[in-house]
Design a protein around this motif. Structure first.
Motif, PDB file in Angstrom:
ATOM      1  N   LEU A  95      37.615  40.442  39.354  1.00 47.44           N
ATOM      2  CA  LEU A  95      36.306  40.216  39.975  1.00 47.44           C
ATOM      3  C   LEU A  95      36.341  39.038  40.949  1.00 47.44           C
ATOM      4  N   PHE A  96      37.008  37.954  40.528  1.00 51.98           N
ATOM      5  CA  PHE A  96      37.053  36.752  41.364  1.00 51.98           C
ATOM      6  C   PHE A  96      38.354  36.630  42.165  1.00 51.98           C
ATOM      7  N   SER A  97      39.160  37.697  42.108  1.00 48.58           N
ATOM      8  CA  SER A  97      40.434  37.721  42.847  1.00 48.58           C
ATOM      9  C   SER A  97      41.328  36.538  42.472  1.00 48.58           C
ATOM     10  N   PHE A  98      41.354  36.215  41.183  1.00 45.65           N
ATOM     11  CA  PHE A  98      42.197  35.122  40.710  1.00 45.65           C
ATOM     12  C   PHE A  98      43.653  35.579  40.633  1.00 45.65           C
ATOM     13  N   SER A  99      44.548  34.715  41.021  1.00 47.03           N
ATOM     14  CA  SER A  99      45.955  34.926  40.706  1.00 47.03           C
ATOM     15  C   SER A  99      46.155  34.490  39.251  1.00 47.03           C
ATOM     16  N   ARG A 100      47.336  34.744  38.715  1.00 47.48           N
ATOM     17  CA  ARG A 100      47.579  34.332  37.340  1.00 47.48           C
ATOM     18  C   ARG A 100      47.473  32.813  37.208  1.00 47.48           C
TER      19      ARG A 100
END
Length: 211
Positions: A95-100
């Motif tokens: 949803l927030f386009s987070f990377s690991r």
């Protein structure tokens, strides 16, 4: 079909379905091994089926190892909840386009609370699989090679998830599917309980060595 036979078949089916869904979830990892919403969905569903099936295995072990099986079940449930939490986290990462790395950094804000939900229960699920494998070997209610494979899964499980290397995860997932598919087959075909001389019900597995 009596209720006990139905329960064994249901749990046996769950031991097959759960690991298959778990293995399928790996194919939906995002770049760098970040979980996606699809991964999270499959992971949560996998743990529901897999845990239910494993509780059935522990019910069988409890006949001979009551304290051991009860403690392992508590560890299993906490570990499964932690695994499901990682699945839900996959929704927010996508949803927030987070990377690991960004996802891990965001959780540091919550300190011990994040540890209790994610990081502390994380190792408990594979640890419970190792414990179940040891219990199966001691109780001799399944072929020894099956017990060894379940133990191997418990040891290798973290290596397939912590580095998030796809090919390594697929190899371990394959081992998981084989080990628990056969264990599910045994559970599915388990015979109804019989009475021992003490009057306790004793579940009889396929290829039970006491036959």
């Amino acid at each position: 079909m009596n209720s006990e036979k139905f329960l064994c078949r249901l749990q046996g089916g769950c031991l097959i379905i759960g690991p298959l869904l778990f293995a399928a979830s790996t194919f939906f990892w995002r770049p760098n091994g970040t979980y996606s919403a699809a991964t999270g969905t499959l992971l949560v569903l996998a743990l529901v089926f897999w845990t239910y099936g494993l509780i059935g295995v522990l019910d069988t072990l409890r006949r001979q190892q009551p304290v051991y099986a009860s403690v392992v079940q508590l560890v299993l449930v906490y570990g499964a909840i932690g695994g499901a939490a990682f699945g839900v986290r996959g929704f927010y990462d996508e949803l927030f386009s987070f990377s690991r790395e960004q996802s891990v950094q965001a959780l540091t804000t919550f300190g011990v609370r994040a540890d209790l939900v994610f990081y502390w229960p994380g190792p408990l699920f594979p640890l419970s699989l190792l414990a179940i494998g040891i219990g199966l070997a001691r109780a001799r209610v399944a072929p020894l090679w099956t017990s060894i494979m379940v133990c191997a899964v418990g040891v290798l499980f973290p290596l397939s998830r912590v580095p998030r290397v796809s090919w390594a995860a697929h190899l371990v997932d394959g081992l998981i599917v084989v080990a628990f598919a056969y264990l599910g087959y045994l559970r599915f075909h388990m015979k109804p309980s019989r009475k021992t001389r003490s009057g306790d019900a004793l579940p009889v597995a396929v290829r039970d060595r006491r036959e």
